[in-house]
Design an enzyme around this catalytic site. Structure first.
Site, PDB file in Angstrom:
ATOM      1  N   ASP A 135       1.368   7.842 -10.006  1.00  0.00           N
ATOM      2  CA  ASP A 135       0.405   7.461  -9.519  1.00  0.00           C
ATOM      3  C   ASP A 135      -0.701   7.717 -10.818  1.00  0.00           C
ATOM      4  O   ASP A 135      -1.764   6.869 -10.938  1.00  0.00           O
ATOM      5  CB  ASP A 135       0.164   8.104  -8.612  1.00  0.00           C
ATOM      6  CG  ASP A 135      -1.758   9.151  -7.981  1.00  0.00           C
ATOM      7  OD1 ASP A 135      -1.853   7.548  -7.466  1.00  0.00           O
ATOM      8  OD2 ASP A 135      -2.072   9.685  -8.152  1.00  0.00           O
ATOM      9  N   CYS A 191      -0.284 -11.856   4.569  1.00  0.00           N
ATOM     10  CA  CYS A 191      -1.217 -11.088   5.144  1.00  0.00           C
ATOM     11  C   CYS A 191      -1.278 -12.271   6.421  1.00  0.00           C
ATOM     12  O   CYS A 191      -1.964 -12.650   7.739  1.00  0.00           O
ATOM     13  CB  CYS A 191      -2.225 -10.795   5.118  1.00  0.00           C
ATOM     14  SG  CYS A 191      -1.958  -9.757   4.540  1.00  0.00           S
ATOM     15  N   CYS A 197      -6.726  -5.343   8.779  1.00  0.00           N
ATOM     16  CA  CYS A 197      -7.398  -3.883   8.473  1.00  0.00           C
ATOM     17  C   CYS A 197      -8.716  -4.225   8.000  1.00  0.00           C
ATOM     18  O   CYS A 197      -9.150  -3.111   8.454  1.00  0.00           O
ATOM     19  CB  CYS A 197      -6.553  -3.804   7.273  1.00  0.00           C
ATOM     20  SG  CYS A 197      -6.501  -5.444   6.205  1.00  0.00           S
ATOM     21  N   CYS A 201     -11.686  -1.107   8.931  1.00  0.00           N
ATOM     22  CA  CYS A 201     -12.269  -0.437   8.248  1.00  0.00           C
ATOM     23  C   CYS A 201     -13.698   0.829   9.372  1.00  0.00           C
ATOM     24  O   CYS A 201     -14.593  -0.390   9.510  1.00  0.00           O
ATOM     25  CB  CYS A 201     -12.102  -0.311   6.504  1.00  0.00           C
ATOM     26  SG  CYS A 201     -13.200   0.594   5.680  1.00  0.00           S
ATOM     27  N   CYS A 217     -14.574   4.328   1.118  1.00  0.00           N
ATOM     28  CA  CYS A 217     -13.653   4.728   1.292  1.00  0.00           C
ATOM     29  C   CYS A 217     -13.349   6.583   1.683  1.00  0.00           C
ATOM     30  O   CYS A 217     -13.987   6.860   0.938  1.00  0.00           O
ATOM     31  CB  CYS A 217     -12.314   4.263   0.689  1.00  0.00           C
ATOM     32  SG  CYS A 217     -10.742   4.454   1.204  1.00  0.00           S
ATOM     33  N   CYS A 247      -6.477   1.759   8.424  1.00  0.00           N
ATOM     34  CA  CYS A 247      -5.558   0.143   7.675  1.00  0.00           C
ATOM     35  C   CYS A 247      -4.416   0.258   7.423  1.00  0.00           C
ATOM     36  O   CYS A 247      -4.044  -1.107   7.196  1.00  0.00           O
ATOM     37  CB  CYS A 247      -6.782   0.342   6.290  1.00  0.00           C
ATOM     38  SG  CYS A 247      -7.117   0.927   5.025  1.00  0.00           S
ATOM     39  N   CYS A 251      -2.403  -2.023  10.808  1.00  0.00           N
ATOM     40  CA  CYS A 251      -1.389  -3.311  10.268  1.00  0.00           C
ATOM     41  C   CYS A 251       0.292  -3.334  10.979  1.00  0.00           C
ATOM     42  O   CYS A 251       0.415  -2.179  10.858  1.00  0.00           O
ATOM     43  CB  CYS A 251      -1.253  -3.004   9.065  1.00  0.00           C
ATOM     44  SG  CYS A 251      -0.275  -4.661   8.114  1.00  0.00           S
TER      45      CYS A 251
END
Ligand code: B12
Ligand code: SF4
Ligand code: SF4
Length: 350
Positions: A135, A191, A197, A201, A217, A247, A251
């Site tokens: 990360d 996709c 998604c 949102c 977000c 989101c 999916c």
């Protein structure tokens, strides 16, 4: 795959990683999309993402590890058994994103990735150098993971494994060792015509497919933003108090393929780590916060920001039972100015 690469993959799996792939150490193919994203200011207050020295590292991975030849990308599933929808949708409970239900993934994954790097160095005839990041590196982890064959990039910008979904963490090991062969990249995206998604949102954070305006977000607002959350987005945040999974939840790849993580560290200790009652959060003391969230990613945002988030969820809950604890927070403007201001906003809504 040559024997060393196969042995490395076995070793990574033995260390608990669910996915592993190799990619040559080149700048991410989507680097220009990253610069466009910064130019549009979509990173908000995450200034570290735009720092010149960090940009130089993304352009040239040698700036992270001189002589780097290979990237080893690992993935670790984190999905846990979910409580009933009635609990998650209860407006009097605050929701925490699935990735934070168990122990902090940085602490779980980093030592294992380090162990993988040391194992690899021991196998090599020549001295080598390596670095690991979970990360925190100045790297586009998802783009490199796609290059290493771990999955494709979804319109929600997440790295999605076509047979596992996206509830997985990524980590990267850089090494100066050059492998004889590398994994095939996944198709850039799979996709098709789906837009679930983007539509789902609640804050309309996607200005277009594959691009997220982080400033809108809920994950950014509840975790990264240190100051006040803009008034206009507060009503859209529902009962999320830490992160957001919407989101991903919608999916089709997640719905169909998500498996419960074998990793005990990611299982929630109790329902309170998944959807704690808002009343409990609003009446937490700093010591109670430490006790309840020690070792989890939530600890990183500290006490007052969690209170701030809980105040917003309380305003959205619209239940007068939460008035009293909100008034108590509002009264602490001297010591908890951020939380007090959000308590005030919530009381106005109630
Ligand atoms: C900053 C950051 C955030 C920010 C910004 C997120 C974002 N989408 O950019 C915020 C705080 C909002 C955030 C939220 C979350 N994050 Co985050 N975050 C990061 C971090 C540190 C950097 C990401 C980054 O550079 N973003 C900038 C954008 C521009 O880059 P990008 O995400 O790679 O986007 C690429 C695509 O959009 C692509 N692209 C552009 N146009 C097009 C067009 C086509 C056709 C295609 C195919 C691609 C494409 O190019 C971009 C550049 O590579 C990474 C760790 C890391 N070092 O990479 C974790 C990371 C991405 N986060 C992670 C997680 C788990 C989350 C959350 C799910 C947490 C939560 N539940 O609340 C949410 C998901 C929200 C979302 N929809 O992305 C995981 C994702 C794992 C995965 N399976 O993808 C990561 C990899 C951390 C980790 N080590 O596991 N995050
Ligand atoms: S995490 Fe939530 S707020 Fe953020 S883009 Fe996804 S659905 Fe929207
Ligand atoms: S919901 Fe549909 S469009 Fe969004 S990432 Fe999943 S498959 Fe792609």
């Amino acid at each position: 795959m040559p024997p060393l690469a196969t042995a490395l993959q076995d070793r990574a799996r033995a260390l608990g990683f669910t996915l592993v792939g190799l990619a040559p150490a080149q700048a991410a193919p989507t680097l220009s999309a990253y610069f466009d994203w910064l130019a549009a200011d979509y990173h908000g207050e995450m200034g570290y993402l735009a720092r010149e020295d960090r940009l130089a590292r993304r352009r040239d991975l040698n700036k992270i590890l001189p002589g780097v030849k290979s990237l080893i990308l690992v993935g670790l599933d984190y999905a846990s058994l979910s409580p009933p929808e009635s609990v998650l949708r209860d407006p009097l409970r605050g929701r925490i994103a699935n990735y934070a239900w168990g122990l902090d993934y940085h602490a779980v994954m980093t030592p294992r990735l380090q162990a993988l790097g040391e194992w690899l160095a021991d196998q090599l005839p020549q001295p080598s150098a390596h670095k690991v990041f979970v990360d925190t590196g100045a790297l586009l982890e998802r783009a490199h993971a796609q290059q290493a064959g771990l999955g494709f990039i979804g319109k929600n910008t997440l790295l999605i494994h076509p047979k596992r979904g996206s509830y997985l963490f990524l980590g990267v090991l850089l090494t100066t060792y050059e492998f004889e062969a590398y994994d095939e990249p996944q198709a850039a995206t799979q996709c098709g015509a789906c837009t679930r998604c983007l539509v789902a949102c609640p804050t309309q954070a996607f200005p277009r497919p594959y691009v997220l305006d982080a400033r809108r977000c809920i994950s950014y607002l509840t975790i990264e933003l240190k100051g006040e959350i803009p008034l206009e987005v507060r009503p859209m945040m529902g009962n999320w108090v830490y992160g957001c999974d919407i989101c991903q939840e919608v999916c089709p790849y997640v719905r169909r393929f998500t498996q419960v993580s074998p990793e005990a560290a990611f299982q929630p200790l109790s329902l309170d780590r998944v959807a704690p009652p808002l009343h409990d959060l609003l009446t937490l003391t700093p010591a109670g916060f430490e006790k309840r969230f020690r070792g989890s990613a939530i600890e990183r945002i500290k006490y007052e920001r969690l209170l701030r988030n809980a105040c917003i969820a309380a305003g959205n809950a619209g239940d007068s039972a939460l008035k009293k604890p909100l008034e108590a927070i509002r009264a602490q403007a001297e010591t908890l100015p951020l939380a007090a201001a959000h308590a005030e906003g919530a009381l106005e809504r109630l």
